[in-house]
Design a protein around this motif. Structure first.
Motif, PDB file in Angstrom:
ATOM      1  N   ARG A   1      28.782  15.991 -72.174  1.00  0.00           N
ATOM      2  CA  ARG A   1      29.974  15.267 -72.505  1.00  0.00           C
ATOM      3  C   ARG A   1      31.156  15.844 -71.746  1.00  0.00           C
ATOM      4  O   ARG A   1      31.551  16.889 -71.879  1.00  0.00           O
ATOM      5  CB  ARG A   1      30.293  15.213 -73.815  1.00  0.00           C
TER       6      ARG A   1
ATOM      7  N   ALA B   1      27.248   5.857 -62.335  1.00  0.00           N
ATOM      8  CA  ALA B   1      27.477   5.406 -63.613  1.00  0.00           C
ATOM      9  C   ALA B   1      26.180   4.685 -63.929  1.00  0.00           C
ATOM     10  O   ALA B   1      25.876   3.752 -63.264  1.00  0.00           O
ATOM     11  CB  ALA B   1      28.633   4.642 -63.704  1.00  0.00           C
TER      12      ALA B   1
ATOM     13  N   ARG C   1      26.272   6.140 -69.603  1.00  0.00           N
ATOM     14  CA  ARG C   1      26.126   7.475 -69.222  1.00  0.00           C
ATOM     15  C   ARG C   1      26.588   7.845 -67.643  1.00  0.00           C
ATOM     16  O   ARG C   1      26.058   6.920 -66.945  1.00  0.00           O
ATOM     17  CB  ARG C   1      24.554   7.841 -69.188  1.00  0.00           C
ATOM     18  N   LEU C   2      27.210   9.001 -67.396  1.00  0.00           N
ATOM     19  CA  LEU C   2      27.469   9.188 -66.119  1.00  0.00           C
ATOM     20  C   LEU C   2      26.918  10.200 -65.467  1.00  0.00           C
ATOM     21  O   LEU C   2      26.587  11.291 -66.253  1.00  0.00           O
ATOM     22  CB  LEU C   2      29.157   9.492 -65.936  1.00  0.00           C
ATOM     23  N   LYS C   3      26.530  10.010 -64.229  1.00  0.00           N
ATOM     24  CA  LYS C   3      25.813  11.335 -63.560  1.00  0.00           C
ATOM     25  C   LYS C   3      26.758  12.205 -62.991  1.00  0.00           C
ATOM     26  O   LYS C   3      27.827  11.627 -62.387  1.00  0.00           O
ATOM     27  CB  LYS C   3      24.885  10.756 -62.494  1.00  0.00           C
ATOM     28  N   VAL C   4      26.764  13.463 -63.216  1.00  0.00           N
ATOM     29  CA  VAL C   4      27.928  14.297 -62.628  1.00  0.00           C
ATOM     30  C   VAL C   4      27.374  15.379 -61.788  1.00  0.00           C
ATOM     31  O   VAL C   4      26.082  15.668 -61.837  1.00  0.00           O
ATOM     32  CB  VAL C   4      28.878  14.889 -63.827  1.00  0.00           C
TER      33      VAL C   4
ATOM     34  N   SER D   1      21.944  16.758 -70.640  1.00  0.00           N
ATOM     35  CA  SER D   1      22.977  15.994 -71.122  1.00  0.00           C
ATOM     36  C   SER D   1      24.009  16.894 -71.627  1.00  0.00           C
ATOM     37  O   SER D   1      24.032  17.694 -72.164  1.00  0.00           O
ATOM     38  CB  SER D   1      22.223  15.110 -72.289  1.00  0.00           C
TER      39      SER D   1
ATOM     40  N   TRP E   1      32.761  10.675 -72.498  1.00  0.00           N
ATOM     41  CA  TRP E   1      31.447   9.926 -71.934  1.00  0.00           C
ATOM     42  C   TRP E   1      30.418  10.889 -72.079  1.00  0.00           C
ATOM     43  O   TRP E   1      30.402  12.381 -71.662  1.00  0.00           O
ATOM     44  CB  TRP E   1      31.935   9.661 -70.370  1.00  0.00           C
TER      45      TRP E   1
ATOM     46  N   VAL F   1      32.034  12.843 -61.075  1.00  0.00           N
ATOM     47  CA  VAL F   1      31.075  11.840 -61.527  1.00  0.00           C
ATOM     48  C   VAL F   1      30.715  11.105 -60.147  1.00  0.00           C
ATOM     49  O   VAL F   1      31.436  10.697 -59.369  1.00  0.00           O
ATOM     50  CB  VAL F   1      32.058  10.307 -62.248  1.00  0.00           C
TER      51      VAL F   1
ATOM     52  N   VAL G   1      27.256  12.594 -70.136  1.00  0.00           N
ATOM     53  CA  VAL G   1      27.064  12.889 -68.762  1.00  0.00           C
ATOM     54  C   VAL G   1      25.797  13.388 -68.585  1.00  0.00           C
ATOM     55  O   VAL G   1      25.198  14.173 -69.504  1.00  0.00           O
ATOM     56  CB  VAL G   1      28.062  13.764 -68.009  1.00  0.00           C
TER      57      VAL G   1
ATOM     58  N   ASP H   1      33.053   1.593 -66.229  1.00  0.00           N
ATOM     59  CA  ASP H   1      32.181   2.839 -65.661  1.00  0.00           C
ATOM     60  C   ASP H   1      32.123   3.022 -64.112  1.00  0.00           C
ATOM     61  O   ASP H   1      32.164   4.208 -63.513  1.00  0.00           O
ATOM     62  CB  ASP H   1      30.733   2.743 -66.234  1.00  0.00           C
TER      63      ASP H   1
END
Length: 145
Positions: free
Chosen positions: A109, A135, A139-142, A107, A117, A132, A119, A89
């Protein structure tokens, strides 16, 4: 007082190398280098006064310790090339992707490589390009590009 000859310094260097292997840390190696330098000096200049031998040992030990300290600091400050190998991640931070599910209620994907993932980020429709920025587990923060 018995005369100190070159092999005394070499014996001291060998003992210091053994200590370096046995004791954790890196200290005795630099002292061993100093002992080798002092022993070599006595080898080439037999009968050298003990004061000069000890000064040579101290100076060579100090210089090798300084050199070694700088070398170790440089080696340890560089991140290893495979630092993110087991932190998949974290390796994704900075990657760009396209949303395959919209971000709704914070939320959505994305697909990165062969994995989709979860997101989190601002509301965005399917097909939006995102990057991104962090991480947090799976869950990734974008951010929207």
């Amino acid at each position: 007082m018995p005369e100190i000859v070159f092999w005394h310094w070499y014996a001291l260097a060998a003992a210091l190398v053994v200590l370096e292997v046995v004791v954790p840390g890196v200290l005795f190696l630099w002292l061993a280098i100093g002992a080798v330098v002092a022993g070599s000096l006595v080898f080439f200049i037999p009968g050298l006064d003990l004061l000069y031998q000890v000064l040579a040992f101290a100076l060579a030990s100090g210089l090798s310790l300084l050199f070694g300290h700088n070398m170790m600091r440089r080696l340890l400050s560089e991140p290893p090339a495979q630092a993110a190998l087991n932190q998949r991640d974290q390796a994704l931070i900075g990657a760009e992707a396209v949303l395959i599910e919209p971000i709704a209620n914070g939320s959505g994907r994305v697909r990165l490589g062969d994995t989709s993932w979860l997101v989190a980020g601002p509301e965005a429709p399917v097909g939006t390009r995102v990057r991104v920025v962090a991480a947090e587990g799976t869950r990734l923060k974008v951010e929207v590009l």
